[in-house]
Design a protein around this motif. Structure first.
Motif, PDB file in Angstrom:
ATOM      1  N   LEU A   6       0.825  -1.208   0.000  1.00  0.00           N
ATOM      2  CA  LEU A   6       0.000   0.000   0.000  1.00  0.00           C
ATOM      3  C   LEU A   6       0.855   1.252   0.000  1.00  0.00           C
ATOM      4  O   LEU A   6       0.476   2.272  -0.571  1.00  0.00           O
ATOM      5  CB  LEU A   6      -0.912  -0.003   1.233  1.00  0.00           C
ATOM      6  CG  LEU A   6      -1.802   1.226   1.429  1.00  0.00           C
ATOM      7  CD1 LEU A   6      -2.781   1.389   0.274  1.00  0.00           C
ATOM      8  CD2 LEU A   6      -2.538   1.143   2.764  1.00  0.00           C
ATOM      9  N   PRO A  45       0.460   0.261  -5.757  1.00  0.00           N
ATOM     10  CA  PRO A  45      -0.693   0.690  -4.955  1.00  0.00           C
ATOM     11  C   PRO A  45      -0.567   2.130  -4.448  1.00  0.00           C
ATOM     12  O   PRO A  45      -1.559   2.870  -4.415  1.00  0.00           O
ATOM     13  CB  PRO A  45      -0.695  -0.309  -3.796  1.00  0.00           C
ATOM     14  CG  PRO A  45       0.003  -1.508  -4.335  1.00  0.00           C
ATOM     15  CD  PRO A  45       1.081  -0.958  -5.218  1.00  0.00           C
ATOM     16  N   LEU A  56      -3.184   4.926  -5.589  1.00  0.00           N
ATOM     17  CA  LEU A  56      -3.990   5.620  -4.590  1.00  0.00           C
ATOM     18  C   LEU A  56      -3.856   7.133  -4.752  1.00  0.00           C
ATOM     19  O   LEU A  56      -4.838   7.866  -4.663  1.00  0.00           O
ATOM     20  CB  LEU A  56      -3.580   5.191  -3.189  1.00  0.00           C
ATOM     21  CG  LEU A  56      -4.520   5.675  -2.082  1.00  0.00           C
ATOM     22  CD1 LEU A  56      -4.787   4.584  -1.084  1.00  0.00           C
ATOM     23  CD2 LEU A  56      -3.983   6.915  -1.387  1.00  0.00           C
ATOM     24  N   ASP A  62      -4.810  -0.741 -11.661  1.00  0.00           N
ATOM     25  CA  ASP A  62      -5.763  -1.587 -10.941  1.00  0.00           C
ATOM     26  C   ASP A  62      -5.627  -3.048 -11.360  1.00  0.00           C
ATOM     27  O   ASP A  62      -5.694  -3.963 -10.532  1.00  0.00           O
ATOM     28  CB  ASP A  62      -7.193  -1.102 -11.196  1.00  0.00           C
ATOM     29  CG  ASP A  62      -7.594   0.065 -10.307  1.00  0.00           C
ATOM     30  OD1 ASP A  62      -7.008   0.206  -9.220  1.00  0.00           O
ATOM     31  OD2 ASP A  62      -8.501   0.816 -10.696  1.00  0.00           O
ATOM     32  N   ILE A 105      -2.418  -4.380  -9.824  1.00  0.00           N
ATOM     33  CA  ILE A 105      -2.561  -4.548  -8.377  1.00  0.00           C
ATOM     34  C   ILE A 105      -3.400  -5.790  -8.073  1.00  0.00           C
ATOM     35  O   ILE A 105      -3.111  -6.531  -7.123  1.00  0.00           O
ATOM     36  CB  ILE A 105      -3.177  -3.283  -7.754  1.00  0.00           C
ATOM     37  CG1 ILE A 105      -2.179  -2.129  -7.845  1.00  0.00           C
ATOM     38  CG2 ILE A 105      -3.576  -3.529  -6.293  1.00  0.00           C
ATOM     39  CD1 ILE A 105      -2.777  -0.767  -7.552  1.00  0.00           C
ATOM     40  N   THR A 116      -2.016  -8.921  -5.892  1.00  0.00           N
ATOM     41  CA  THR A 116      -2.777  -9.321  -4.706  1.00  0.00           C
ATOM     42  C   THR A 116      -3.091 -10.808  -4.749  1.00  0.00           C
ATOM     43  O   THR A 116      -2.968 -11.517  -3.738  1.00  0.00           O
ATOM     44  CB  THR A 116      -4.072  -8.501  -4.587  1.00  0.00           C
ATOM     45  OG1 THR A 116      -3.763  -7.111  -4.526  1.00  0.00           O
ATOM     46  CG2 THR A 116      -4.854  -8.887  -3.340  1.00  0.00           C
ATOM     47  N   LEU A 151      -3.247  -4.037   1.057  1.00  0.00           N
ATOM     48  CA  LEU A 151      -3.825  -4.217  -0.270  1.00  0.00           C
ATOM     49  C   LEU A 151      -5.351  -4.251  -0.192  1.00  0.00           C
ATOM     50  O   LEU A 151      -6.047  -3.753  -1.090  1.00  0.00           O
ATOM     51  CB  LEU A 151      -3.284  -5.491  -0.903  1.00  0.00           C
ATOM     52  CG  LEU A 151      -1.774  -5.479  -1.185  1.00  0.00           C
ATOM     53  CD1 LEU A 151      -1.322  -6.834  -1.728  1.00  0.00           C
ATOM     54  CD2 LEU A 151      -1.395  -4.368  -2.154  1.00  0.00           C
ATOM     55  N   TYR A 180      -6.618  -0.737  -0.143  1.00  0.00           N
ATOM     56  CA  TYR A 180      -6.694  -0.165  -1.494  1.00  0.00           C
ATOM     57  C   TYR A 180      -7.934  -0.648  -2.223  1.00  0.00           C
ATOM     58  O   TYR A 180      -8.655   0.140  -2.855  1.00  0.00           O
ATOM     59  CB  TYR A 180      -5.439  -0.504  -2.298  1.00  0.00           C
ATOM     60  CG  TYR A 180      -5.523   0.044  -3.705  1.00  0.00           C
ATOM     61  CD1 TYR A 180      -5.247   1.385  -3.950  1.00  0.00           C
ATOM     62  CD2 TYR A 180      -5.936  -0.754  -4.765  1.00  0.00           C
ATOM     63  CE1 TYR A 180      -5.376   1.911  -5.233  1.00  0.00           C
ATOM     64  CE2 TYR A 180      -6.060  -0.235  -6.047  1.00  0.00           C
ATOM     65  CZ  TYR A 180      -5.783   1.095  -6.274  1.00  0.00           C
ATOM     66  OH  TYR A 180      -5.923   1.618  -7.530  1.00  0.00           O
ATOM     67  N   ARG A 239     -10.984   1.725  -3.585  1.00  0.00           N
ATOM     68  CA  ARG A 239     -11.359   1.823  -4.998  1.00  0.00           C
ATOM     69  C   ARG A 239     -12.770   1.286  -5.252  1.00  0.00           C
ATOM     70  O   ARG A 239     -13.492   1.800  -6.096  1.00  0.00           O
ATOM     71  CB  ARG A 239     -10.354   1.063  -5.857  1.00  0.00           C
ATOM     72  CG  ARG A 239      -8.986   1.690  -5.902  1.00  0.00           C
ATOM     73  CD  ARG A 239      -8.987   2.961  -6.747  1.00  0.00           C
ATOM     74  NE  ARG A 239      -9.115   2.623  -8.173  1.00  0.00           N
ATOM     75  CZ  ARG A 239      -9.730   3.406  -9.060  1.00  0.00           C
ATOM     76  NH1 ARG A 239     -10.301   4.537  -8.674  1.00  0.00           N
ATOM     77  NH2 ARG A 239      -9.786   3.051 -10.335  1.00  0.00           N
TER      78      ARG A 239
END
Length: 359
Positions: free
Chosen positions: A45, A50, A54, A69, A72, A76, A107, A110, A114
């Motif tokens: 993060l 990330p 962010l 995205d 990420i 993840t 994570l 995040y 989102r």
């Protein structure tokens, strides 16, 4: 200055510019002047993709954000796969597997921020629920394999970490925030109750409530931790962050008693000059700014905490402010917290989500 570190570099300055309604575009250009870090072993993060994503999410940028995205999500899933393999081997985790700063809780923050990949967020929450279950050796699933700062003979049996940044208060708060938004997985509430019970087990009263940042195996086995020095009352490892986690759990679970207990513990901590004297800097992570913002947020649910804000703000101003930029320990984070404390307005960008202090 690190270009893609929210903890220390440019992403925090993007958030600060947006919060001040200034153009973040010069900072965005610097942040993107080199390829975005996406390797799953290097990002979190607060670092790499990330952190960059962010920051971009508050600027209105959309093109690169969509690509980030996707990346990420991929990293993840890899982190979740690695955790599943570790669980199958029966090994304990490193705290960086699950914590807010480096791990899957961050994570998950995040993904919740989102709100665009609920299936993956469910997978992260399910992993955290499983982490709360007691293992065959009697230790909780989050019992870390080594010491708070890494391998150390003094911590050969590992440790339990209670803190918001590196411990179980972070997962508890993420579970609570998700529940408040109607995002719930199997055994969600039971997992939160297990965490609250374990945190309560290690609460100290002498006479003001406080929690140790870490617990040894002996303390875990005996159910007490009464021989340790108090940690500083910081957001990251101390009573303010832990009490806030319990408060949010109480709100999500609609447990008035838990909310009262958490609010009372935080008020007592912030009224104890001996505890406040342990704060040595102004930072968000370890110092006055983090305590100030925690109290400001918690005060919306425990009005008595609002009375502590002038004294906390005075303590903040009595400390030398950092000169170097940085979100967690530098001037970027202190400026953000001071802005909220002096204006009384909630963060327009939601920057405190990364500290799990948002609503």
């Amino acid at each position: 200055m690190r270009l893609q570190s929210l903890a220390e570099g440019i992403p925090g300055l993007v958030l600060l510019a947006a919060e001040r309604e200034e153009s973040p575009r010069p900072w965005v250009a610097r942040m993107l002047s080199e390829p975005v870090m996406v390797h799953p072993d290097d990002v979190s993060l607060f670092e790499g993709a990330p952190a960059v994503a962010l920051a971009l999410s508050v600027t209105g940028e959309s093109g690169i954000l969509t690509s980030l995205d996707t990346q990420i999500a991929t990293l993840t899933k890899r982190r979740l796969e690695a955790a599943a393999q570790r669980q199958q081997r029966g090994d304990p985790p490193h705290k960086s597997e699950f914590d807010l700063i480096s791990g899957l809780t961050g994570l998950g923050v995040y993904l919740l921020h989102r709100g665009q990949n609920l299936q993956l967020l469910h997978a992260v929450l399910t992993y955290l629920v499983d982490l709360t279950r007691t293992r065959s050796n009697g230790r909780p699933g989050w019992w870390a394999t080594d010491g708070p700062t890494g391998p150390d003979p003094a911590w050969r049996d590992g440790h339990g970490n209670l803190g918001m940044a590196h411990g179980i208060a972070g997962p508890l708060t993420l579970l609570a925030l998700a529940m408040r938004r109607g995002i719930v997985v199997a055994d969600h509430a039971k997992a939160m109750r297990r965490l609250c019970a374990w945190i309560d087990l290690h609460r100290q009263d002498d006479p003001h409530p406080w929690w140790p940042g870490t617990v040894t195996l002996r303390e875990h086995t005996l159910g007490v931790s009464r021989y340790r020095e108090r940690p500083r009352p910081s957001w990251c490892e101390g009573t303010p962050g832990i009490a806030r986690a319990l408060q949010m759990a109480g709100i999500a679970l609609e447990d008035q008693e838990l909310q009262h207990t958490a609010g009372t513990a935080l008020l007592s901590c912030l009224s104890d000059e001996d505890q406040l004297a342990l704060l040595e800097d102004a930072s968000l992570c370890h110092g006055w700014a983090g305590v100030l913002h925690t109290a400001w947020r918690a005060g919306h649910h425990a009005p008595a905490l609002r009375d502590t804000l002038p004294r906390l703000l005075a303590g903040y101003h009595s400390t030398t402010l950092p000169e170097e930029p940085g979100f967690l320990t530098g001037s970027t984070g202190t400026a953000l917290a001071e802005r909220v404390a002096t204006t009384g307005l909630p963060p327009a960008t939601g920057w405190d989500a990364v500290l799990l202090l948002n609503e």
